[in-house]
Design an enzyme around this catalytic site. Sequence first.
Site, mmCIF file in Angstrom:
data_model
loop_
_atom_site.group_PDB
_atom_site.id
_atom_site.type_symbol
_atom_site.label_atom_id
_atom_site.label_comp_id
_atom_site.label_asym_id
_atom_site.label_seq_id
_atom_site.Cartn_x
_atom_site.Cartn_y
_atom_site.Cartn_z
ATOM 1 N N ASP A 89 6.934 -6.696 5.108
ATOM 2 C CA ASP A 89 5.655 -7.161 4.292
ATOM 3 C C ASP A 89 5.370 -8.573 5.251
ATOM 4 O O ASP A 89 5.925 -9.148 4.510
ATOM 5 C CB ASP A 89 6.058 -7.005 2.403
ATOM 6 C CG ASP A 89 4.726 -7.275 2.294
ATOM 7 O OD1 ASP A 89 3.479 -7.830 2.700
ATOM 8 O OD2 ASP A 89 4.583 -7.362 0.552
ATOM 9 N N CYS A 115 1.525 1.798 3.123
ATOM 10 C CA CYS A 115 2.575 0.273 2.519
ATOM 11 C C CYS A 115 2.354 0.075 1.066
ATOM 12 O O CYS A 115 1.754 0.559 -0.135
ATOM 13 C CB CYS A 115 2.046 -0.558 4.173
ATOM 14 S SG CYS A 115 -0.531 -1.493 3.494
ATOM 15 N N CYS A 118 -2.310 -4.473 4.832
ATOM 16 C CA CYS A 118 -2.194 -5.653 5.874
ATOM 17 C C CYS A 118 -1.280 -4.325 6.112
ATOM 18 O O CYS A 118 -2.339 -4.374 7.912
ATOM 19 C CB CYS A 118 -1.036 -6.437 5.257
ATOM 20 S SG CYS A 118 -1.737 -7.642 4.669
ATOM 21 N N ARG A 119 -0.296 -3.973 6.323
ATOM 22 C CA ARG A 119 0.431 -3.386 7.611
ATOM 23 C C ARG A 119 -0.096 -1.548 7.637
ATOM 24 O O ARG A 119 -0.412 -1.376 9.148
ATOM 25 C CB ARG A 119 1.718 -2.793 6.829
ATOM 26 C CG ARG A 119 2.505 -4.146 6.728
ATOM 27 C CD ARG A 119 3.929 -3.924 6.387
ATOM 28 N NE ARG A 119 4.022 -4.184 4.460
ATOM 29 C CZ ARG A 119 4.351 -4.129 3.723
ATOM 30 N NH1 ARG A 119 5.783 -3.788 4.237
ATOM 31 N NH2 ARG A 119 4.732 -3.796 2.675
ATOM 32 N N SER A 120 -0.617 -0.941 7.068
ATOM 33 C CA SER A 120 -0.744 0.415 6.864
ATOM 34 C C SER A 120 -2.044 0.907 7.403
ATOM 35 O O SER A 120 -2.722 1.158 8.084
ATOM 36 C CB SER A 120 -0.548 1.046 5.522
ATOM 37 O OG SER A 120 -1.664 0.710 4.790
ATOM 38 N N ASN A 125 -1.960 -2.073 1.154
ATOM 39 C CA ASN A 125 -3.370 -1.085 1.859
ATOM 40 C C ASN A 125 -4.012 -1.720 1.901
ATOM 41 O O ASN A 125 -5.321 -2.183 2.549
ATOM 42 C CB ASN A 125 -3.833 0.183 0.900
ATOM 43 C CG ASN A 125 -4.638 0.777 1.776
ATOM 44 O OD1 ASN A 125 -6.033 1.726 1.631
ATOM 45 N ND2 ASN A 125 -3.978 1.073 3.041
HETATM 46 P P1 4NP Z 1 0.481 -4.628 2.696
HETATM 47 O O1 4NP Z 1 0.649 -6.372 2.466
HETATM 48 O O2 4NP Z 1 1.333 -3.262 1.493
HETATM 49 O O3 4NP Z 1 1.278 -4.113 4.384
HETATM 50 O O4 4NP Z 1 -0.401 -4.213 2.299
HETATM 51 C C1 4NP Z 1 1.283 -6.864 0.551
HETATM 52 C C2 4NP Z 1 -0.760 -6.725 0.284
HETATM 53 C C3 4NP Z 1 -0.880 -7.204 -1.205
HETATM 54 C C4 4NP Z 1 0.517 -7.470 -1.583
HETATM 55 C C5 4NP Z 1 1.789 -6.815 -1.446
HETATM 56 C C6 4NP Z 1 1.831 -6.093 -0.054
HETATM 57 N N1 4NP Z 1 0.048 -7.369 -3.784
HETATM 58 O O5 4NP Z 1 1.177 -8.298 -3.802
HETATM 59 O O6 4NP Z 1 -0.722 -8.002 -3.373
#
Ligand code: 4NP
Length: 163
Positions: A123, A7, A12-14, A10
């Site tokens: 997201d 993702c 939240c989703r993954s 790294n």
């Molecule tokens: P992820 O979510 O891709 O599911 O881990 C996010 C976590 C942090 C950010 C973006 C998406 N960020 O911009 O910090």
Amino acid sequence: MKILFVCTGNICRSPMAEGILKDKLRQRNLTDEVDSAGFENFHVGDPPDERATRTARNHSIDITGHRARLFSSEDFKRFDKIYVMDSWHYHNSMNIAGSEQDEAKVDYIMNVLYPGRNMVVQDPWYNGIQSFEEVYHQLDAACQKIANMMETASMQKTPEKNC
Ligand code: 4NP
């Protein structure tokens, strides 16, 4: 079979997908490798977002031990399948892929349930806990299918398990 979920951050989703699939494989006595990585370095070394941890914990899955890391070209050597959450991850992965064999490893995770539709897992980072719960259910359904496919593959490799 070695599976990588990818993702953006790294956190939240993954990591949720990694925790969910590991749990399903454990229940099936399968020991395949599962990991996750991201494309942005903002959170490298950090534990998962507290909302992701809480959502997973509400479903009896502990992802607190995970630490965010960046996706790298080495991951194409290490993993057989690379599941991405959205089109940005898909195109980034394809740009890093070094061969057609590498490219064939990349797919949208939701294509395991809805082949060819390239549906994205949104997201949840900018949204509330309810978004994390919705993402969890999407990932859980996809991981259920992945775990079933892996179980079938393992039975075909070791037919005595069928007895
Ligand atoms: P992820 O979510 O891709 O599911 O881990 C996010 C976590 C942090 C950010 C973006 C998406 N960020 O911009 O910090």
